[in-house]
Design a protein around this motif. Structure first.
Motif, PDB file in Angstrom:
ATOM      1  N   SER A 186       0.843  -1.192   0.000  1.00  8.56           N
ATOM      2  CA  SER A 186       0.000   0.000   0.000  1.00  8.56           C
ATOM      3  C   SER A 186       0.877   1.239   0.000  1.00  8.56           C
ATOM      4  O   SER A 186       1.931   1.265   0.648  1.00  8.56           O
ATOM      5  CB  SER A 186      -0.910   0.017   1.226  1.00  8.56           C
ATOM      6  N   ALA A 187       0.429   2.265  -0.718  1.00 11.55           N
ATOM      7  CA  ALA A 187       1.136   3.541  -0.711  1.00 11.55           C
ATOM      8  C   ALA A 187       0.805   4.306   0.576  1.00 11.55           C
ATOM      9  O   ALA A 187      -0.212   4.039   1.225  1.00 11.55           O
ATOM     10  CB  ALA A 187       0.733   4.376  -1.926  1.00 11.55           C
ATOM     11  N   PRO A 188       1.632   5.258   0.972  1.00 10.29           N
ATOM     12  CA  PRO A 188       1.299   6.087   2.125  1.00 10.29           C
ATOM     13  C   PRO A 188       0.049   6.916   1.862  1.00 10.29           C
ATOM     14  O   PRO A 188      -0.123   7.491   0.790  1.00 10.29           O
ATOM     15  CB  PRO A 188       2.522   6.995   2.280  1.00 10.29           C
ATOM     16  N   GLY A 189      -0.814   6.966   2.879  1.00 13.55           N
ATOM     17  CA  GLY A 189      -2.003   7.816   2.788  1.00 13.55           C
ATOM     18  C   GLY A 189      -1.890   9.053   3.644  1.00 13.55           C
ATOM     19  O   GLY A 189      -2.689   9.988   3.523  1.00 13.55           O
ATOM     20  N   GLY A 190      -0.898   9.084   4.543  1.00 10.71           N
ATOM     21  CA  GLY A 190      -0.686  10.229   5.419  1.00 10.71           C
ATOM     22  C   GLY A 190       0.645  10.088   6.132  1.00 10.71           C
ATOM     23  O   GLY A 190       1.210   8.999   6.225  1.00 10.71           O
ATOM     24  N   VAL A 191       1.151  11.214   6.607  1.00  6.15           N
ATOM     25  CA  VAL A 191       2.427  11.241   7.317  1.00  6.15           C
ATOM     26  C   VAL A 191       2.152  11.551   8.783  1.00  6.15           C
ATOM     27  O   VAL A 191       1.554  12.574   9.113  1.00  6.15           O
ATOM     28  CB  VAL A 191       3.380  12.292   6.721  1.00  6.15           C
ATOM     29  N   LEU A 192       2.596  10.657   9.664  1.00  6.59           N
ATOM     30  CA  LEU A 192       2.415  10.849  11.103  1.00  6.59           C
ATOM     31  C   LEU A 192       3.554  11.671  11.694  1.00  6.59           C
ATOM     32  O   LEU A 192       3.334  12.507  12.566  1.00  6.59           O
ATOM     33  CB  LEU A 192       2.343   9.484  11.804  1.00  6.59           C
ATOM     34  N   PHE A 193       4.775  11.415  11.244  1.00  3.17           N
ATOM     35  CA  PHE A 193       5.929  12.174  11.726  1.00  3.17           C
ATOM     36  C   PHE A 193       7.132  11.871  10.843  1.00  3.17           C
ATOM     37  O   PHE A 193       7.130  10.898  10.082  1.00  3.17           O
ATOM     38  CB  PHE A 193       6.264  11.836  13.190  1.00  3.17           C
ATOM     39  N   ARG A 194       8.139  12.691  10.986  1.00  2.88           N
ATOM     40  CA  ARG A 194       9.449  12.458  10.362  1.00  2.88           C
ATOM     41  C   ARG A 194      10.505  12.876  11.365  1.00  2.88           C
ATOM     42  O   ARG A 194      10.441  13.981  11.921  1.00  2.88           O
ATOM     43  CB  ARG A 194       9.612  13.265   9.082  1.00  2.88           C
ATOM     44  N   LEU A 195      11.459  12.006  11.625  1.00  2.00           N
ATOM     45  CA  LEU A 195      12.565  12.281  12.526  1.00  2.00           C
ATOM     46  C   LEU A 195      13.867  12.043  11.784  1.00  2.00           C
ATOM     47  O   LEU A 195      13.947  11.169  10.926  1.00  2.00           O
ATOM     48  CB  LEU A 195      12.515  11.374  13.763  1.00  2.00           C
ATOM     49  N   HIS A 196      14.875  12.815  12.130  1.00  2.00           N
ATOM     50  CA  HIS A 196      16.179  12.585  11.499  1.00  2.00           C
ATOM     51  C   HIS A 196      17.270  12.698  12.545  1.00  2.00           C
ATOM     52  O   HIS A 196      17.449  13.742  13.165  1.00  2.00           O
ATOM     53  CB  HIS A 196      16.449  13.585  10.381  1.00  2.00           C
ATOM     54  N   ARG A 197      17.954  11.583  12.757  1.00  2.00           N
ATOM     55  CA  ARG A 197      19.169  11.568  13.569  1.00  2.00           C
ATOM     56  C   ARG A 197      20.224  10.875  12.730  1.00  2.00           C
ATOM     57  O   ARG A 197      20.633  11.391  11.704  1.00  2.00           O
ATOM     58  CB  ARG A 197      18.912  10.861  14.904  1.00  2.00           C
ATOM     59  N   MET A 198      20.651   9.699  13.165  1.00  2.00           N
ATOM     60  CA  MET A 198      21.565   8.943  12.311  1.00  2.00           C
ATOM     61  C   MET A 198      20.797   8.243  11.204  1.00  2.00           C
ATOM     62  O   MET A 198      21.346   7.946  10.148  1.00  2.00           O
ATOM     63  CB  MET A 198      22.355   7.944  13.151  1.00  2.00           C
ATOM     64  N   SER A 199      19.535   7.934  11.459  1.00  2.00           N
ATOM     65  CA  SER A 199      18.616   7.422  10.443  1.00  2.00           C
ATOM     66  C   SER A 199      17.530   8.462  10.209  1.00  2.00           C
ATOM     67  O   SER A 199      17.277   9.321  11.055  1.00  2.00           O
ATOM     68  CB  SER A 199      17.962   6.115  10.913  1.00  2.00           C
ATOM     69  N   THR A 200      16.874   8.371   9.054  1.00  2.00           N
ATOM     70  CA  THR A 200      15.672   9.146   8.820  1.00  2.00           C
ATOM     71  C   THR A 200      14.486   8.209   9.022  1.00  2.00           C
ATOM     72  O   THR A 200      14.437   7.131   8.422  1.00  2.00           O
ATOM     73  CB  THR A 200      15.647   9.741   7.404  1.00  2.00           C
TER      74      THR A 200
ATOM     75  N   PHE B  49      10.324   7.667   9.155  1.00  2.00           N
ATOM     76  CA  PHE B  49       9.030   8.171   8.699  1.00  2.00           C
ATOM     77  C   PHE B  49       7.928   7.360   9.373  1.00  2.00           C
ATOM     78  O   PHE B  49       7.889   6.132   9.266  1.00  2.00           O
ATOM     79  CB  PHE B  49       8.881   8.023   7.181  1.00  2.00           C
ATOM     80  N   GLY B  50       7.037   8.034  10.066  1.00  2.00           N
ATOM     81  CA  GLY B  50       5.823   7.400  10.553  1.00  2.00           C
ATOM     82  C   GLY B  50       4.722   7.618   9.523  1.00  2.00           C
ATOM     83  O   GLY B  50       4.406   8.758   9.187  1.00  2.00           O
ATOM     84  N   LEU B  51       4.182   6.529   8.998  1.00  2.00           N
ATOM     85  CA  LEU B  51       3.244   6.637   7.878  1.00  2.00           C
ATOM     86  C   LEU B  51       1.932   5.932   8.186  1.00  2.00           C
ATOM     87  O   LEU B  51       1.924   4.872   8.832  1.00  2.00           O
ATOM     88  CB  LEU B  51       3.855   6.008   6.621  1.00  2.00           C
ATOM     89  N   ARG B  52       0.843   6.517   7.725  1.00  2.00           N
ATOM     90  CA  ARG B  52      -0.460   5.849   7.708  1.00  2.00           C
ATOM     91  C   ARG B  52      -0.690   5.360   6.283  1.00  2.00           C
ATOM     92  O   ARG B  52      -0.732   6.153   5.335  1.00  2.00           O
ATOM     93  CB  ARG B  52      -1.565   6.796   8.145  1.00  2.00           C
ATOM     94  N   LEU B  53      -0.788   4.054   6.116  1.00  2.00           N
ATOM     95  CA  LEU B  53      -0.939   3.501   4.777  1.00  2.00           C
ATOM     96  C   LEU B  53      -2.344   3.736   4.239  1.00  2.00           C
ATOM     97  O   LEU B  53      -3.325   3.688   4.997  1.00  2.00           O
ATOM     98  CB  LEU B  53      -0.624   2.005   4.795  1.00  2.00           C
ATOM     99  N   ALA B  54      -2.414   3.953   2.937  1.00  2.00           N
ATOM    100  CA  ALA B  54      -3.720   4.173   2.314  1.00  2.00           C
ATOM    101  C   ALA B  54      -4.616   2.963   2.481  1.00  2.00           C
ATOM    102  O   ALA B  54      -5.844   3.096   2.584  1.00  2.00           O
ATOM    103  CB  ALA B  54      -3.536   4.513   0.829  1.00  2.00           C
ATOM    104  N   GLY B  55      -4.014   1.776   2.523  1.00  2.00           N
ATOM    105  CA  GLY B  55      -4.791   0.555   2.690  1.00  2.00           C
ATOM    106  C   GLY B  55      -5.125   0.229   4.132  1.00  2.00           C
ATOM    107  O   GLY B  55      -5.755  -0.796   4.407  1.00  2.00           O
ATOM    108  N   GLY B  56      -4.703   1.089   5.053  1.00  2.00           N
ATOM    109  CA  GLY B  56      -4.986   0.873   6.468  1.00  2.00           C
ATOM    110  C   GLY B  56      -3.762   0.446   7.237  1.00  2.00           C
ATOM    111  O   GLY B  56      -2.939  -0.324   6.738  1.00  2.00           O
ATOM    112  N   GLY B  57      -3.622   0.951   8.447  1.00  2.00           N
ATOM    113  CA  GLY B  57      -2.518   0.578   9.314  1.00  2.00           C
ATOM    114  C   GLY B  57      -1.417   1.622   9.331  1.00  2.00           C
ATOM    115  O   GLY B  57      -1.215   2.346   8.346  1.00  2.00           O
ATOM    116  N   ASP B  58      -0.737   1.709  10.464  1.00  2.00           N
ATOM    117  CA  ASP B  58       0.372   2.637  10.638  1.00  2.00           C
ATOM    118  C   ASP B  58       1.679   1.864  10.706  1.00  2.00           C
ATOM    119  O   ASP B  58       1.757   0.803  11.342  1.00  2.00           O
ATOM    120  CB  ASP B  58       0.202   3.443  11.930  1.00  2.00           C
ATOM    121  N   VAL B  59       2.700   2.391  10.047  1.00  2.00           N
ATOM    122  CA  VAL B  59       4.010   1.742  10.023  1.00  2.00           C
ATOM    123  C   VAL B  59       5.092   2.793  10.204  1.00  2.00           C
ATOM    124  O   VAL B  59       4.856   3.999  10.081  1.00  2.00           O
ATOM    125  CB  VAL B  59       4.252   0.979   8.701  1.00  2.00           C
TER     126      VAL B  59
END
Length: 306
Positions: A20-34, A36-46
């Protein structure tokens, strides 16, 4: 952050690997890694994590998967590590919520030691390739000339800004640790309060699995005994709290450290603090870790026989 601000590669990556493609952005953090908190268009947060591919990510995600599958409180990876250009990318479940446990008292130290002992016991049965090179704040075994591992963006700064006691402490701790040949094991090398979340007295999530290291068990426990209280800018826990942490860790693991291991634990408690004190000095930051190191280095070095 909106969907339009996501990297070009990320929507297609989600479709290919998460269905599923992202349907929304929950957050973005950047330290040593970037991250992304994403809400998928098909349902569910990852959560999708992308970091420079230095060869470590596969082992780190494998260890995280091993622990999650055995009930350890950490986010469960949803994909293996996938190369995207120069990046190593994977997705994991979004383990939301929980509070940071603050404080550096002996009572707080016991609670963190219990989690660290559980973590180390869980990893002890995992057949996972060492995630080398170790993180720079645990890389006292580097082959580079001088005290510090070669880190270009730090080495390019004016080293005269680093106090002499920081360099001396790092050199003495490193010499002590390199004088042993203890076997290395896999363990969490950034065991800071800011990387854990709690529900009351129960730990809910341990984060930052990018920061695993391959070092002696006593060194990993020693480093954690110094870093556990860092809920904001890195600091160094009081000596008495580190002592309680190490005692509790050994009690829970059911094995007493040898005299040499005790010394290595105390030496290792100093290296992340020295690294952080150097970072503060090179960046002109307030010497939070530097002041704690100045106050404690003599006693910790004495306990390390360094």
């Amino acid at each position: 952050m909106s969907l339009d601000d996501l990297p070009d590669w990320l929507p297609a990556w989600c479709r290919d690997h998460l269905g599923s493609a992202p349907g929304g952005v929950l957050f973005r953090l950047h330290r040593m890694s970037t991250v992304f908190g994403l809400r998928l268009a098909g349902g569910g947060d990852v959560v999708v994590k992308a970091r420079a591919d230095d060869g470590r990510a596969g082992s780190c995600v494998a260890a995280q998967t091993w622990l999650a599958e055995r009930g350890f409180p950490c986010a469960r990876p949803l994909t293996p590590v996938v190369a995207v250009g120069s990046l190593a990318v994977h997705a994991e479940e979004f383990r939301r919520g929980g509070e940071v446990l603050r404080g550096d008292s002996p009572d707080v130290a016991v609670r963190y030691a219990e989690v660290f002992a559980r973590l180390m016991a869980g990893l002890s049965g995992a057949a996972i390739a060492p995630p080398l090179p170790n993180p720079r704040w645990m890389r006292w075994d580097h082959p580079d000339p001088g005290v510090w591992p070669a880190i270009g963006f730090l080495d390019s700064r004016d080293q005269a800004a680093v106090p002499a006691y920081v360099v001396d402490t790092a050199a003495r701790a490193r010499e002590r640790m390199l004088a042993t040949s203890l076997p290395c094991v896999l363990g969490h090398a950034d065991f800071e309060a800011q990387n854990l979340r709690w529900h009351g007295r129960e730990v809910w999530a341990v984060h930052d699995w990018d920061s695993l290291a391959w070092q002696p068990e006593a060194a990993l426990a020693g480093a954690a005994s110094g870093t556990f209280a860092s809920a904001g800018p890195p600091t160094l826990a009081p000596v008495e709290s580190s002592e309680v942490f190490l005692e509790s860790y050994q009690d829970i693991r059911g094995r007493r450290f040898t005299a040499v291991e005790q010394e290595i634990a105390w030496a290792a408690s100093l290296w992340p603090a020295a690294h952080n004190a150097r970072w503060e000095a090179l960046h002109g930051d307030a010497p939070v870790c530097g002041d704690a190191l100045r106050a404690q280095a003599v006693e910790r070095l004495r306990r390390a026989s360094a």
